[in-house]
Design a protein around this motif. Structure first.
Motif, PDB file in Angstrom:
ATOM      1  N   LEU A   1       6.405  15.260 -83.239  1.00 62.56           N
ATOM      2  CA  LEU A   1       6.838  16.591 -82.810  1.00 62.56           C
ATOM      3  C   LEU A   1       7.040  17.478 -84.035  1.00 62.56           C
ATOM      4  CD1 LEU A   1       9.282  15.545 -79.971  1.00 62.56           C
ATOM      5  CD2 LEU A   1       6.932  16.359 -79.762  1.00 62.56           C
ATOM      6  N   ILE A   2       7.647  16.924 -85.077  1.00 64.87           N
ATOM      7  CA  ILE A   2       7.794  17.593 -86.380  1.00 64.87           C
ATOM      8  C   ILE A   2       7.745  16.504 -87.441  1.00 64.87           C
ATOM      9  CG2 ILE A   2       9.277  18.950 -87.912  1.00 64.87           C
ATOM     10  CD1 ILE A   2      10.605  20.173 -85.457  1.00 64.87           C
ATOM     11  N   TYR A   3       7.042  16.772 -88.534  1.00 68.02           N
ATOM     12  CA  TYR A   3       7.048  15.835 -89.663  1.00 68.02           C
ATOM     13  C   TYR A   3       6.835  16.617 -90.954  1.00 68.02           C
ATOM     14  CZ  TYR A   3       6.033  12.113 -92.892  1.00 68.02           C
ATOM     15  OH  TYR A   3       6.074  11.265 -93.978  1.00 68.02           O
ATOM     16  N   HIS A   4       7.760  16.447 -91.888  1.00 65.79           N
ATOM     17  CA  HIS A   4       7.625  17.004 -93.243  1.00 65.79           C
ATOM     18  C   HIS A   4       8.000  15.910 -94.223  1.00 65.79           C
ATOM     19  CE1 HIS A   4       6.971  21.034 -91.794  1.00 65.79           C
ATOM     20  NE2 HIS A   4       8.060  20.953 -91.056  1.00 65.79           N
ATOM     21  N   ASP A   5       7.170  15.723 -95.227  1.00 60.25           N
ATOM     22  CA  ASP A   5       7.458  14.689 -96.213  1.00 60.25           C
ATOM     23  C   ASP A   5       8.110  15.247 -97.482  1.00 60.25           C
ATOM     24  OD1 ASP A   5       5.291  15.947 -97.305  1.00 60.25           O
ATOM     25  OD2 ASP A   5       4.036  14.158 -97.457  1.00 60.25           O
ATOM     26  N   SER A   6       8.540  16.505 -97.408  1.00 59.89           N
ATOM     27  CA  SER A   6       9.333  17.093 -98.493  1.00 59.89           C
ATOM     28  C   SER A   6      10.061  18.323 -97.958  1.00 59.89           C
ATOM     29  CB  SER A   6       8.441  17.491 -99.681  1.00 59.89           C
ATOM     30  OG  SER A   6       7.725  18.668 -99.396  1.00 59.89           O
ATOM     31  N   ARG A   7      11.005  18.785 -98.718  1.00 56.37           N
ATOM     32  CA  ARG A   7      11.791  19.956 -98.330  1.00 56.37           C
ATOM     33  C   ARG A   7      10.930  21.222 -98.259  1.00 56.37           C
ATOM     34  NH1 ARG A   7      16.904  21.178-101.924  1.00 56.37           N
ATOM     35  NH2 ARG A   7      15.453  22.345-103.201  1.00 56.37           N
ATOM     36  N   ILE A   8       9.810  21.223 -98.925  1.00 54.65           N
ATOM     37  CA  ILE A   8       8.927  22.395 -98.924  1.00 54.65           C
ATOM     38  C   ILE A   8       8.511  22.767 -97.502  1.00 54.65           C
ATOM     39  CG2 ILE A   8       6.633  23.232 -99.609  1.00 54.65           C
ATOM     40  CD1 ILE A   8       7.049  21.702-102.252  1.00 54.65           C
ATOM     41  N   GLY A   9       8.227  21.776 -96.663  1.00 54.77           N
ATOM     42  CA  GLY A   9       7.865  22.051 -95.272  1.00 54.77           C
ATOM     43  C   GLY A   9       8.979  22.765 -94.526  1.00 54.77           C
ATOM     44  N   LEU A  10      10.220  22.365 -94.777  1.00 56.19           N
ATOM     45  CA  LEU A  10      11.364  23.030 -94.142  1.00 56.19           C
ATOM     46  C   LEU A  10      11.512  24.456 -94.668  1.00 56.19           C
ATOM     47  CD1 LEU A  10      13.903  20.068 -94.261  1.00 56.19           C
ATOM     48  CD2 LEU A  10      12.500  20.821 -92.320  1.00 56.19           C
ATOM     49  N   GLU A  11      11.303  24.631 -95.956  1.00 58.90           N
ATOM     50  CA  GLU A  11      11.390  25.966 -96.551  1.00 58.90           C
ATOM     51  C   GLU A  11      10.316  26.891 -95.971  1.00 58.90           C
ATOM     52  OE1 GLU A  11      11.130  24.793-100.639  1.00 58.90           O
ATOM     53  OE2 GLU A  11      13.306  24.491-100.803  1.00 58.90           O
ATOM     54  N   GLU A  12       9.124  26.351 -95.702  1.00 59.30           N
ATOM     55  CA  GLU A  12       8.058  27.163 -95.100  1.00 59.30           C
ATOM     56  C   GLU A  12       8.426  27.589 -93.677  1.00 59.30           C
ATOM     57  OE1 GLU A  12       4.649  24.610 -95.511  1.00 59.30           O
ATOM     58  OE2 GLU A  12       4.347  25.195 -97.607  1.00 59.30           O
ATOM     59  N   ARG A  13       9.068  26.693 -92.922  1.00 56.53           N
ATOM     60  CA  ARG A  13       9.496  27.053 -91.556  1.00 56.53           C
ATOM     61  C   ARG A  13      10.528  28.190 -91.617  1.00 56.53           C
ATOM     62  NH1 ARG A  13       7.328  22.549 -88.582  1.00 56.53           N
ATOM     63  NH2 ARG A  13       8.051  23.067 -86.497  1.00 56.53           N
ATOM     64  N   ILE A  14      11.459  28.093 -92.553  1.00 59.95           N
ATOM     65  CA  ILE A  14      12.461  29.145 -92.733  1.00 59.95           C
ATOM     66  C   ILE A  14      11.783  30.455 -93.103  1.00 59.95           C
ATOM     67  CG2 ILE A  14      14.343  29.918 -94.233  1.00 59.95           C
ATOM     68  CD1 ILE A  14      15.207  26.929 -94.358  1.00 59.95           C
ATOM     69  N   SER A  15      10.819  30.394 -93.985  1.00 60.76           N
ATOM     70  CA  SER A  15      10.103  31.589 -94.421  1.00 60.76           C
ATOM     71  C   SER A  15       9.413  32.283 -93.244  1.00 60.76           C
ATOM     72  CB  SER A  15       9.074  31.208 -95.488  1.00 60.76           C
ATOM     73  OG  SER A  15       8.330  32.321 -95.874  1.00 60.76           O
ATOM     74  N   ARG A  16       8.811  31.518 -92.333  1.00 60.93           N
ATOM     75  CA  ARG A  16       8.167  32.115 -91.155  1.00 60.93           C
ATOM     76  C   ARG A  16       9.181  32.810 -90.259  1.00 60.93           C
ATOM     77  NH1 ARG A  16       5.022  27.432 -91.268  1.00 60.93           N
ATOM     78  NH2 ARG A  16       6.139  26.464 -89.551  1.00 60.93           N
ATOM     79  N   ILE A  17      10.356  32.201 -90.112  1.00 60.53           N
ATOM     80  CA  ILE A  17      11.392  32.817 -89.287  1.00 60.53           C
ATOM     81  C   ILE A  17      11.883  34.111 -89.936  1.00 60.53           C
ATOM     82  CG2 ILE A  17      13.792  32.577 -88.536  1.00 60.53           C
ATOM     83  CD1 ILE A  17      13.133  29.623 -87.984  1.00 60.53           C
TER      84      ILE A  17
END
Length: 166
Positions: A60-76
């Protein structure tokens, strides 16, 4: 470190994480994660089993580093995420936190969780719930989430789902 001390650390981090998400304090929320943190929400293979391998099966969601989470925040924050406009209101509940040391600088923990989600577009609300598995590491004088696996028990949800509602 004793189990009760590990549980206190894990509880503090989980409570803080829920508060940051509910208040949309994205920078502080992502700051709880180590740069190489793994964030994983496995999909269900069937009625009884979740997937085992995020590299070969759909998550459903998979990120292997914090960068993926930062990108989701950036889109929001850029308002380019149509599914998050307006962003749903959330309230996180965390309970049954149990933790133990897994070495001098590592804590393994699990907890139950529930998130109430209100969609202002439709005036409807729903609930996500499940349990977390976490590994926390002590780095540079602070405890950070190194791995978080979110077991979503009700994966058929009536709306778009993202990190802020888990």
């Amino acid at each position: 470190m004793m189990n009760h001390e590990a549980t206190a650390v894990a509880t503090e981090i989980l409570f803080r994480e829920g508060m940051y998400l509910d208040r949309r304090r994205w920078k502080e929320w992502v700051g709880l994660y180590a740069p190489d943190a793994v964030y994983w929400v496995p999909a269900w293979r069937n009625e009884y089993d979740e997937i085992d391998d995020p590299d070969t099966e759909i998550s459903l969601i998979y990120h292997d580093s914090r960068i993926g989470l930062e990108e989701r925040i950036s889109r929001i924050q850029s308002r380019k995420s149509v599914t998050a406009m307006p962003l749903p209101r959330t309230t996180h509940f965390v309970s049954n936190v149990m933790a133990s040391p897994a070495g001098a600088e590592t804590i393994e923990a699990q907890s139950s969780w529930m998130v109430r989600v209100y969609d202002a577009r439709t005036a409807k609300q729903h609930v996500h719930f499940g349990w977390y598995e976490l590994q926390m590491k002590h780095k540079d004088g602070q405890w950070l989430i190194a791995r978080k696996k979110i077991h979503l028990q009700n994966d058929l949800v009536p709306a778009a789902m993202d990190f802020y509602a888990l």
